[in-house]
Design an enzyme around this catalytic site. Sequence first.
Site, short mmCIF file in Angstrom:
data_model
loop_
_atom_site.label_atom_id
_atom_site.label_comp_id
_atom_site.label_asym_id
_atom_site.label_seq_id
_atom_site.Cartn_x
_atom_site.Cartn_y
_atom_site.Cartn_z
CE1 TYR A 111 -3.81 -2.34 0.98
CE2 TYR A 111 -2.22 -3.32 2.47
CZ TYR A 111 -3.43 -3.38 1.82
OH TYR A 111 -4.25 -4.45 2.01
CB CYS B 140 0.38 -21.12 14.12
SG CYS B 140 0.73 -19.90 15.38
CB CYS C 97 2.25 -20.36 10.02
SG CYS C 97 3.18 -18.87 9.65
NE ARG D 101 4.13 -12.87 6.44
CZ ARG D 101 3.80 -12.01 7.40
NH1 ARG D 101 4.26 -12.18 8.62
NH2 ARG D 101 3.04 -10.97 7.14
CG ASP E 80 -3.56 -16.08 3.34
OD1 ASP E 80 -4.51 -15.42 2.89
OD2 ASP E 80 -2.70 -15.61 4.11
CG ASP F 81 -3.90 -10.66 2.59
OD1 ASP F 81 -3.87 -9.73 1.76
OD2 ASP F 81 -3.18 -10.68 3.60
CE LYS G 189 -4.16 -7.55 5.96
NZ LYS G 189 -2.97 -6.86 5.38
C1 LIG Z 1 -2.00 -6.34 6.08
C2 LIG Z 1 -0.91 -5.62 5.48
C3 LIG Z 1 -0.71 -4.27 5.73
C4 LIG Z 1 -1.60 -3.47 6.64
O1 LIG Z 1 -2.90 -3.43 6.19
P1 LIG Z 1 -4.04 -2.77 7.07
O2 LIG Z 1 -5.28 -3.06 6.32
O3 LIG Z 1 -3.72 -1.32 7.15
O4 LIG Z 1 -3.99 -3.41 8.42
C5 LIG Z 1 0.35 -3.64 5.11
N1 LIG Z 1 1.18 -4.30 4.28
C6 LIG Z 1 1.00 -5.61 4.01
C7 LIG Z 1 1.93 -6.28 3.06
C8 LIG Z 1 -0.04 -6.32 4.59
O5 LIG Z 1 -0.19 -7.62 4.34
S1 SF4 Z 2 4.25 -16.11 12.10
FE1 SF4 Z 2 3.09 -18.00 11.79
S2 SF4 Z 2 3.91 -19.46 13.27
FE2 SF4 Z 2 4.57 -17.42 13.91
S3 SF4 Z 2 3.02 -16.74 15.38
FE3 SF4 Z 2 2.38 -15.96 13.37
S4 SF4 Z 2 1.01 -17.51 12.54
FE4 SF4 Z 2 2.14 -18.45 14.26
#
Ligand SMILES: *Cc1c(COP(=O)(O)O)cnc(C)c1O
Ligand code: SF4
Length: 447
Positions: free
Chosen positions: A113, A129, A132, A134, A293, A330, A337
């Site tokens: 953004y 988690c 997760c 990522r 995701d 997302d 988002k």
């Molecule tokens: C979620 C996110 C943000 C922040 O988004 P908000 O809607 O302002 O909370 C900024 N950069 C990235 C890459 C994101 O995934």
């Molecule tokens: S980055 Fe992933 S593994 Fe780490 S706290 Fe967040 S969701 Fe859990």
Amino acid sequence: MIPSKNATPQHWLSLANADWKTQMKHLIQSPDQLRDFLNLSDRQINEINRASQLFPMAITPYYASLIDTKDPQCPIRAQAVPTIRETDFASADIEDPLAEDHDSPVPGITHRYPDRVLLVVSQMCAMFCRHCTRKRSVGDETHTPSKDSLKNAIQYIRDTPGIRDVLISGGDPFLLSTKRLDWILTELNGIEHVEIVRIGTRTPVVLPQRIDDELVNMLKKHHPVWVNTHFNHPREVTAESKKALRKLADAGIPLGNQSVLLRDVNDCPLIMQNLVHRMVQNRVRPYYMYQCDLSRGIEHFRTSVSKGIEIMEMLIGHTSGFAVPTYVVDAPGGGGKIPLTPQYLISMGTRKVVLRNYEGVICLYSEPPQKESSCPADCQYCDDLTPKSKPTPKGSKWATNVGVGKLFDDSNNVIAIVPENLERVQRREENYQENHQENINDGEKND
Ligand SMILES: *Cc1c(COP(=O)(O)O)cnc(C)c1O
Ligand code: SF4
């Protein structure tokens, strides 16, 4: 193979309320440590081992102590203990579904953004988690940025005046030492155009002992600092986690919560309603409820979008407005988002708007007789409030000059927003240019 002396549940359970560094030294990383506790068979141990080769297992003694050992569907267990289903790679799965690595001008930064960036400061977490998003990078300590790499990322923020909001993320930023975090916040504080900093952390849920006096006293020095955490289930709201939230709130830190909608964990309107009530009781504002995701190895956690809409239907109007999170998808590919809600606008006439409420009542809102508000082209606020880093065409307003806003902006003649290289338009323009070279109409192009 048993890696550490905390092999027996008796031993690690005795550490469930220990200080955070002790817990981090005694993470549960081998399924053998859970064998007696969860009554695991050799086959299950083998499956956990296979799954954790793709994404490591690590559970804090505290979070493991919350598992209901008699419930095979326990929501705590589902988030913490690997299952063989993580090794199924579904056809819809994508390695980096949000293109976070792609939208990255320098390592450690995702700049999606215009006015805010994601700054990744750590790839470690107290608990990994199972859902997760990522998984591709989290848990790999070689991915945790060095101080030089952080300096470089912070320099990008310093050099980019449009950035007013920095989201510190990971991994979990609160797994850095308080000193390292203090340094990062001091650097960011010194950048004039950075107005706020927010930190995303799951420690209040999985290692609440991390929120100690040393940490909150440090954070307080750097206001405005916001913290977003990640509670998914009411059972995660314990005496210990409440204490952590109280410390943060008492330090003047606005708190938000980002949940992920997870199948067989929290995909239920009653569970979600209970969760958001517990959040606001503890001064945490539910911020986002994420659709799961398309990351690899988490398909078994995904619900349909309709489930999310159903939950929103049961929240909006039925409970306090500030207890209702925004439900977001997302966008795969990095579009950011996208909020989704049930439909409340039923119909419209020239003077009338027909709406429905949460009870099913259908009502009429009459539009004012005079629809136009006076909005002079030379408005003083337009000049003063448009960011200097965002030059806009004369007579235009920056705020309406982006996205669908272009269609509202009277200073241009845009009548449609058309994807680049749209075949239909290319076909038409070629023909058009051949026949009527002098009459090219720019009105239907993107800019
Ligand atoms: C979620 C996110 C943000 C922040 O988004 P908000 O809607 O302002 O909370 C900024 N950069 C990235 C890459 C994101 O995934
Ligand atoms: S980055 Fe992933 S593994 Fe780490 S706290 Fe967040 S969701 Fe859990």
